[in-house]
Design an enzyme around this catalytic site. Structure first.
Site, PDB file in Angstrom:
ATOM      1  N   VAL A   6      83.789 -33.543  12.817  1.00  0.00           N
ATOM      2  CA  VAL A   6      82.776 -34.534  13.243  1.00  0.00           C
ATOM      3  C   VAL A   6      83.666 -35.943  13.606  1.00  0.00           C
ATOM      4  O   VAL A   6      83.115 -36.404  14.413  1.00  0.00           O
ATOM      5  CB  VAL A   6      81.824 -34.617  12.485  1.00  0.00           C
ATOM      6  CG1 VAL A   6      80.791 -35.775  13.026  1.00  0.00           C
ATOM      7  CG2 VAL A   6      80.795 -33.439  12.022  1.00  0.00           C
ATOM      8  N   CYS A   7      84.575 -36.067  12.445  1.00  0.00           N
ATOM      9  CA  CYS A   7      85.178 -37.504  12.793  1.00  0.00           C
ATOM     10  C   CYS A   7      86.125 -37.598  13.980  1.00  0.00           C
ATOM     11  O   CYS A   7      86.159 -38.493  14.727  1.00  0.00           O
ATOM     12  CB  CYS A   7      86.168 -37.676  11.407  1.00  0.00           C
ATOM     13  SG  CYS A   7      85.027 -37.883   9.946  1.00  0.00           S
ATOM     14  N   ASP A   8      86.751 -36.192  14.231  1.00  0.00           N
ATOM     15  CA  ASP A   8      87.722 -36.242  15.324  1.00  0.00           C
ATOM     16  C   ASP A   8      86.811 -36.209  16.826  1.00  0.00           C
ATOM     17  O   ASP A   8      87.028 -37.138  17.610  1.00  0.00           O
ATOM     18  CB  ASP A   8      88.347 -34.642  15.135  1.00  0.00           C
ATOM     19  CG  ASP A   8      89.022 -34.386  16.600  1.00  0.00           C
ATOM     20  OD1 ASP A   8      90.110 -34.154  16.423  1.00  0.00           O
ATOM     21  OD2 ASP A   8      88.466 -34.355  17.767  1.00  0.00           O
TER      22      ASP A   8
END
Length: 172
Positions: A64-66
């Site tokens: 999700v951060c990516d």
């Protein structure tokens, strides 16, 4: 000691404690000392006069951060020169630099809150149990007034990308 907000969010359904205040639209954004690299710091004043979208991610090396960082990097090309997009995580600056190179991300400024957690504490996103910063979005005008804020209730969920980008466009 900063304010502890017990159960302010969850990680995979389990309650977590966020340290620091819950900032709101209209608040003056607090300053912070954060790492550009191991030897150089950055602060809010480094981005004076610009509209700022601050995207906070727990760790750049997760799915999700990516996706979140890539999404804002794509949006950056359409937001103009008066806008800066900053991604904050507690990853070491080496890891952030490696990730940016591998991902081809070149329009987002990655800053590391690993050393003092100054950002996490000031913006109310430091996760006491995990030592990470909680996924969140802050949009600041050129005078550092908060115009949009999203604290996610569950760390593994995506933020509302369109609402954040629209808030920036309204200021740019």
């Amino acid at each position: 000691m900063s304010q502890a907000r017990n159960g302010a969010a969850t990680f995979k359904g389990n309650p977590i404690t966020l340290i620091g205040p819950e900032l709101k639209v209209g608040d003056q954004a607090p300053d912070f000392q954060i790492n550009k690299n191991l030897l150089e710091n950055a602060s809010l004043s480094d981005f004076a006069g610009k509209v700022k979208l601050i995207s906070v991610v727990p760790s750049i090396d997760t799915g999700v951060c990516d996706a979140q960082t890539r999404r804002f990097n794509e949006a950056a090309s359409n937001l103009g020169d008066n806008v800066v997009i900053i991604t904050v995580s507690v990853d070491l600056p080496f890891a952030q630099s490696r990730w940016c190179g591998a991902a081809g991300v070149d329009r987002v400024v990655l800053l590391s809150d690993y050393k003092s957690h100054s950002f996490g504490d000031a913006y109310g996103v430091y996760i006491q149990e995990l030592g990470l910063d909680m996924r969140s979005i802050f949009v600041l005008d050129a005078n550092n007034t908060i115009k949009y804020v999203e604290y996610l209730g569950e760390m593994t969920e995506h933020p509302n990308y369109e609402a954040a980008i629209d808030a920036v466009k309204a200021l740019a």
